[in-house]
Design a protein around this motif. Structure first.
Motif, PDB file in Angstrom:
ATOM      1  N   ARG A 218       6.021 -12.752 -27.328  1.00 50.87           N
ATOM      2  CA  ARG A 218       5.051 -11.990 -28.115  1.00 50.87           C
ATOM      3  C   ARG A 218       4.936 -10.583 -27.542  1.00 50.87           C
ATOM      4  O   ARG A 218       5.307 -10.327 -26.398  1.00 50.87           O
ATOM      5  N   GLN A 219       4.359  -9.683 -28.330  1.00 46.82           N
ATOM      6  CA  GLN A 219       4.249  -8.292 -27.897  1.00 46.82           C
ATOM      7  C   GLN A 219       3.491  -8.171 -26.580  1.00 46.82           C
ATOM      8  O   GLN A 219       3.953  -7.517 -25.645  1.00 46.82           O
ATOM      9  N   GLY A 220       2.311  -8.804 -26.482  1.00 44.05           N
ATOM     10  CA  GLY A 220       1.532  -8.718 -25.253  1.00 44.05           C
ATOM     11  C   GLY A 220       2.234  -9.325 -24.061  1.00 44.05           C
ATOM     12  O   GLY A 220       2.063  -8.879 -22.918  1.00 44.05           O
ATOM     13  N   ARG A 240       3.875 -15.902 -17.899  1.00 46.30           N
ATOM     14  CA  ARG A 240       2.666 -16.251 -17.152  1.00 46.30           C
ATOM     15  C   ARG A 240       1.438 -15.455 -17.560  1.00 46.30           C
ATOM     16  O   ARG A 240       0.311 -15.858 -17.293  1.00 46.30           O
ATOM     17  N   GLN A 241       1.631 -14.305 -18.165  1.00 42.37           N
ATOM     18  CA  GLN A 241       0.495 -13.466 -18.533  1.00 42.37           C
ATOM     19  C   GLN A 241       0.890 -12.536 -19.677  1.00 42.37           C
ATOM     20  O   GLN A 241       2.054 -12.434 -20.042  1.00 42.37           O
ATOM     21  N   GLN A 242      -0.111 -11.876 -20.203  1.00 40.59           N
ATOM     22  CA  GLN A 242       0.086 -10.871 -21.233  1.00 40.59           C
ATOM     23  C   GLN A 242      -0.850  -9.703 -20.959  1.00 40.59           C
ATOM     24  O   GLN A 242      -1.795  -9.820 -20.169  1.00 40.59           O
ATOM     25  N   VAL A 243      -0.604  -8.584 -21.632  1.00 43.67           N
ATOM     26  CA  VAL A 243      -1.519  -7.453 -21.593  1.00 43.67           C
ATOM     27  C   VAL A 243      -2.353  -7.504 -22.866  1.00 43.67           C
ATOM     28  O   VAL A 243      -1.817  -7.570 -23.976  1.00 43.67           O
ATOM     29  N   LYS A 244      -3.674  -7.522 -22.707  1.00 48.25           N
ATOM     30  CA  LYS A 244      -4.591  -7.573 -23.835  1.00 48.25           C
ATOM     31  C   LYS A 244      -5.315  -6.237 -23.989  1.00 48.25           C
ATOM     32  O   LYS A 244      -5.448  -5.490 -23.015  1.00 48.25           O
ATOM     33  N   LEU A 251      -6.303  -5.148 -20.131  1.00 46.76           N
ATOM     34  CA  LEU A 251      -6.500  -6.118 -19.059  1.00 46.76           C
ATOM     35  C   LEU A 251      -5.386  -7.152 -19.112  1.00 46.76           C
ATOM     36  O   LEU A 251      -4.701  -7.319 -20.116  1.00 46.76           O
ATOM     37  N   PHE A 252      -5.179  -7.845 -17.985  1.00 48.93           N
ATOM     38  CA  PHE A 252      -4.230  -8.946 -17.930  1.00 48.93           C
ATOM     39  C   PHE A 252      -4.957 -10.233 -18.310  1.00 48.93           C
ATOM     40  O   PHE A 252      -6.155 -10.389 -18.058  1.00 48.93           O
ATOM     41  N   GLY A 253      -4.216 -11.164 -18.890  1.00 51.92           N
ATOM     42  CA  GLY A 253      -4.784 -12.470 -19.209  1.00 51.92           C
ATOM     43  C   GLY A 253      -3.681 -13.477 -19.407  1.00 51.92           C
ATOM     44  O   GLY A 253      -2.492 -13.124 -19.493  1.00 51.92           O
ATOM     45  N   LEU A 254      -4.042 -14.742 -19.484  1.00 49.85           N
ATOM     46  CA  LEU A 254      -3.067 -15.789 -19.740  1.00 49.85           C
ATOM     47  C   LEU A 254      -2.452 -15.601 -21.126  1.00 49.85           C
ATOM     48  O   LEU A 254      -3.051 -14.969 -22.001  1.00 49.85           O
ATOM     49  N   PRO A 255      -1.258 -16.158 -21.346  1.00 48.94           N
ATOM     50  CA  PRO A 255      -0.668 -16.091 -22.688  1.00 48.94           C
ATOM     51  C   PRO A 255      -1.561 -16.781 -23.711  1.00 48.94           C
ATOM     52  O   PRO A 255      -2.520 -17.479 -23.368  1.00 48.94           O
ATOM     53  N   LEU A 287      -4.794  -4.115 -13.272  1.00 48.69           N
ATOM     54  CA  LEU A 287      -5.732  -4.254 -14.389  1.00 48.69           C
ATOM     55  C   LEU A 287      -6.682  -5.403 -14.076  1.00 48.69           C
ATOM     56  O   LEU A 287      -6.348  -6.308 -13.309  1.00 48.69           O
ATOM     57  N   PRO A 288      -7.875  -5.418 -14.682  1.00 49.22           N
ATOM     58  CA  PRO A 288      -8.771  -6.577 -14.507  1.00 49.22           C
ATOM     59  C   PRO A 288      -8.176  -7.820 -15.155  1.00 49.22           C
ATOM     60  O   PRO A 288      -7.406  -7.725 -16.113  1.00 49.22           O
ATOM     61  N   TRP A 289      -8.536  -8.986 -14.620  1.00 49.75           N
ATOM     62  CA  TRP A 289      -7.991 -10.241 -15.119  1.00 49.75           C
ATOM     63  C   TRP A 289      -8.968 -10.906 -16.089  1.00 49.75           C
ATOM     64  O   TRP A 289     -10.091 -11.223 -15.738  1.00 49.75           O
ATOM     65  N   GLU A 290      -8.522 -11.092 -17.315  1.00 53.96           N
ATOM     66  CA  GLU A 290      -9.211 -11.833 -18.378  1.00 53.96           C
ATOM     67  C   GLU A 290     -10.476 -11.164 -18.930  1.00 53.96           C
ATOM     68  O   GLU A 290     -10.732 -11.218 -20.109  1.00 53.96           O
ATOM     69  N   GLU A 291     -11.293 -10.575 -18.079  1.00 56.79           N
ATOM     70  CA  GLU A 291     -12.516  -9.915 -18.532  1.00 56.79           C
ATOM     71  C   GLU A 291     -12.446  -8.427 -18.201  1.00 56.79           C
ATOM     72  O   GLU A 291     -11.759  -8.026 -17.265  1.00 56.79           O
TER      73      GLU A 291
END
Length: 424
Positions: A218-220, A240-244, A251-255, A287-291
């Motif tokens: 996916r793009q993120g 393992r992660q995406q950019v949201k 921020l970084f977050g889980l897929p 970047l901050p993680w998830e929030e």
């Protein structure tokens, strides 16, 4: 126990101890009979009726509901929807969802639900009103979006039921029907178009198309791919992660669906990534993680901007991807400039970066990869969704189905030109 009070007459005690009934100040005004009972907290509740029998029946019903555990406070329905949704203890505040999902719900509430129902008493919202509102939504939104907005209102009103503010959810009425989206078959890009768009991208961003078409990311997930996520020796990519992008903050977050996965790394894609990194070295990005206020997380990203920052999808889509589509002849500038009030340009949407995933899926299915394996590679929660989306792309399925039936029945069919002998 419940009781009934007469609002038009009161009992007065005379000095000699006798009693008599006298008109009250409310005599002849409004409803005469008041049903009185206590709620589950022991507080007195009341409701007025024109007839004594109706007041008695209502009081008895309230007591019976308490005994059965079905009691609903009649005053609960007077709660306005905005009070249920907003505030420190509101539905949106207590929502356990990732920030991007919360942002979507906040948009549904602010733009579509609050203007219509926000200041209404939840007990007064009727299925007929919701039906009319849904029809209005369908005029302004794609049916799939209108369906999601209706589902959001359904969740809000169901929470009112769960909190025993109302007895029934008006969205659950059989007369409230979900908008049915027109079935659309995915038409994957041909290889020539993938190549043309890839070559039209600036050199710094060309690897995005290679990862999307070659690994199905996916793009993120492409934006969030780090160097240590790519195992060149084992030939796999760990997603393992995406950019949201949440409230204009990266921020970084889980897929998506909070599901990490591992996908094959084709040799051609591995070579392209190695060549890209020799020209544009990976950069550390924090970047901050998830929030938005989450813990800082640092990753050595494969693709960054010229300023060595994480990519912003709004910038990439507007100033990188869409110009490449025009250069490759996929769309015209007039197509991009066209606007449909209240909804996205559906004709252009099918040419977003997600088209690379559709190409990836079509190539794998054509090569005989099972839908279940493809679902794993694409990160779909439900393999059934993968099958529904791409089943028409499974090459030769009609021929294989016919051959399978022929093979199954062949031993039972008599040879051509012969018939069983008949007894004389």
């Amino acid at each position: 126990m419940a009781r009934v009070k007469d609002l038009w007459f009161k009992t007065v005690k005379a000095p000699d101890g006798s009693t008599k009934r006298e008109p009250t100040a409310r005599h002849g005004k409004g409803k005469r009979w008041l049903a009185v009972w206590t709620n589950l907290e022991g507080r007195e509740q009341t409701q007025a009726f024109a007839k004594k029998t109706a007041a008695e029946q209502h009081g008895s019903l309230m007591e019976a509901d308490k005994a059965r555990g079905h009691y609903i406070d009649p005053n609960g329905g007077k709660t306005r929807l905005v009070a249920l949704v907003e505030g420190d203890e509101g539905w949106l505040t207590s929502l356990t969802a990732d920030p991007s999902t919360r942002q979507i719900y906040e948009g549904y509430w602010r733009v579509h639900v609050k203007p219509k129902f926000g200041h209404r008493e939840i007990g007064a919202i009727r299925p007929s009103e919701i039906r009319t509102w849904v029809k209005q939504l369908e005029k302004r939104l794609a049916k799939s979006t209108a369906n999601r907005v209706l589902a959001f209102l359904d969740q809000l009103l169901q929470s009112a039921v769960d909190n025993e503010l109302i007895a029934k959810n008006p969205c659950a009425s059989k007369t409230v029907q979900k908008p049915k989206a027109e079935p659309r078959k995915v038409v994957p890009w041909p290889l020539a178009r993938v190549v043309a768009v890839t070559e039209a991208l600036p050199a710094r961003y060309r690897i995005m198309a290679t990862l999307g078409a070659g690994c199905g990311l996916r793009q993120g997930e492409i934006f969030g791919l780090a160097v240590n996520d790519v195992d060149f020796d084992k030939g796999v990519v760990h997603v393992r992660q995406q950019v949201k992008l949440v409230n204009a903050k990266l921020l970084f977050g889980l897929p998506k669906h909070d599901r990490e996965r591992t996908v094959p790394l084709p040799d051609s894609v591995a070579a392209a990534v190695e060549e890209y990194l020799s020209l544009f070295p990976a950069r550390d990005v924090t970047l901050p993680w998830e929030e938005v206020d989450g813990e800082p997380h640092t990753l050595r990203l494969i693709i960054t901007s010229r300023e060595s920052k994480a990519l912003n999808r709004n910038y990439i889509n507007t100033y990188v991807w869409k110009p490449a589509l025009v250069s490759a002849g996929v769309v015209t500038q007039a197509d991009l400039d066209a606007r449909v009030p209240g909804r996205r340009n559906q004709r252009n949407r099918k040419h977003g970066m997600h088209a690379l995933r559709h190409f990836y899926a079509s190539v794998l299915l054509d090569a005989g990869v099972s839908p279940k394996a493809l679902a794993e590679y694409l990160g779909h929660q439900d393999p059934g969704y993968t099958l529904r989306t791409y089943t028409h792309l499974i090459a030769g399925s009609e021929d294989r189905a016919g051959q399978a039936i022929d093979t199954a029945f062949r031993p039972e069919l008599p040879a051509a030109g012969t018939e069983p002998e008949q007894e004389a």
